[in-house]
Design an enzyme around this catalytic site. Structure first.
Site, PDB file in Angstrom:
ATOM      1  N   CYS A   1       0.693   4.424  -6.677  1.00 52.02           N
ATOM      2  CA  CYS A   1      -0.445   3.602  -6.272  1.00 52.02           C
ATOM      3  C   CYS A   1      -0.414   2.368  -7.161  1.00 52.02           C
ATOM      4  O   CYS A   1      -0.336   2.490  -8.395  1.00 52.02           O
ATOM      5  CB  CYS A   1      -1.748   4.381  -6.453  1.00 52.02           C
TER       6      CYS A   1
ATOM      7  N   THR B   1       0.858  -1.178   0.000  1.00 48.03           N
ATOM      8  CA  THR B   1       0.000   0.000   0.000  1.00 48.03           C
ATOM      9  C   THR B   1       0.894   1.227   0.000  1.00 48.03           C
ATOM     10  O   THR B   1       2.036   1.157   0.446  1.00 48.03           O
ATOM     11  CB  THR B   1      -0.896   0.028   1.248  1.00 48.03           C
TER      12      THR B   1
END
Length: 229
Positions: free
Chosen positions: A196, A83
């Site tokens: 991301c 993440t």
């Protein structure tokens, strides 16, 4: 081969990319039937997102610390947080375990520096772009960091949360992201970090004229270097 500990589920699509890339990487580097030694603890993205929106960061840290301790007990030699946004509590997670954390920002900064890029754009969730926890860590390693104009943040979030985390990669959204990348180049970025995991499902180097630094791909490569050293 060392065992790679993974905290995943943020989103599960991101974790699937990590898992596949780690195993394909071991197969390519070692050959034969070799696959990665991994331990994965997958958390509930909805739960953590609700805690994030409520700014309950101690509770976020508690969930991720529990996951990290679980993979440590299961035999992991080092840790990946799969993440970007939840690296907001990476220091707390790292302090709670006795195995090293391979920090995403450090990995990306090293790749940029190795290519001689000192001014970079950073595209991720609005949270990661608007808060300083990730960009400051990049800047601490000598990088000048540019983020998209705030007017772009809601559209980037929409693409990530309404499309990419559900496995939908649309050409119209790809064109939007390429425009954002071009704007960062015009602002002085010598390269752009795809900060991301899901963005790597949408935009590839062939789509852009500026060098791209896909954070997950770089994170996986660094993990394989460590695991197979």
């Amino acid at each position: 081969m060392q065992t790679i500990g993974m905290i995943g589920g943020m989103s599960w699509e991101s974790s699937a990319v990590y898992y596949e890339a780690l195993n394909r990487g071991v197969e390519e580097r070692v050959g034969g039937l070799a696959s990665a030694r991994t331990v994965l603890s997958s958390v509930d993205f909805a739960e953590l997102t609700a805690l994030q929106e409520a700014e309950r960061w101690d509770d976020v840290a508690a969930v991720l610390v529990e996951a990290a301790r679980g993979v440590e007990r299961a035999g992991a030699d080092f840790l990946l947080m799969c993440t970007t946004a939840f690296h907001r509590v990476a220091d707390q997670v790292e302090a709670a375990v006795d195995i090293p954390l391979l920090h995403l920002a450090d990995t990306v900064a090293a790749a940029c520096t190795a290519q001689g890029v000192t001014s970079v754009g950073f595209v991720g969730t609005s949270f990661a772009m608007s808060r300083a926890f990730f960009t400051d860590r990049l800047a601490a390693q000598g990088l000048t960091v540019h983020v998209p104009d705030a007017a772009r943040h809601a559209e980037i979030d929409r693409i990530i949360y309404e499309e990419l985390v559900h496995g939908r990669a649309l050409d119209s959204s790809r064109r939007t992201l390429v425009q954002v990348i071009d704007e960062l180049w015009d602002a002085g970025a010598g390269g752009v970090i795809l900060g991301c995991t899901e963005l790597e499902l949408l935009v590839k180097q062939a789509d852009a004229d500026v060098p791209l630094f896909p954070s997950t791909t770089l994170h996986v490569a660094a993990a394989l270097d460590r695991a197979l050293a």
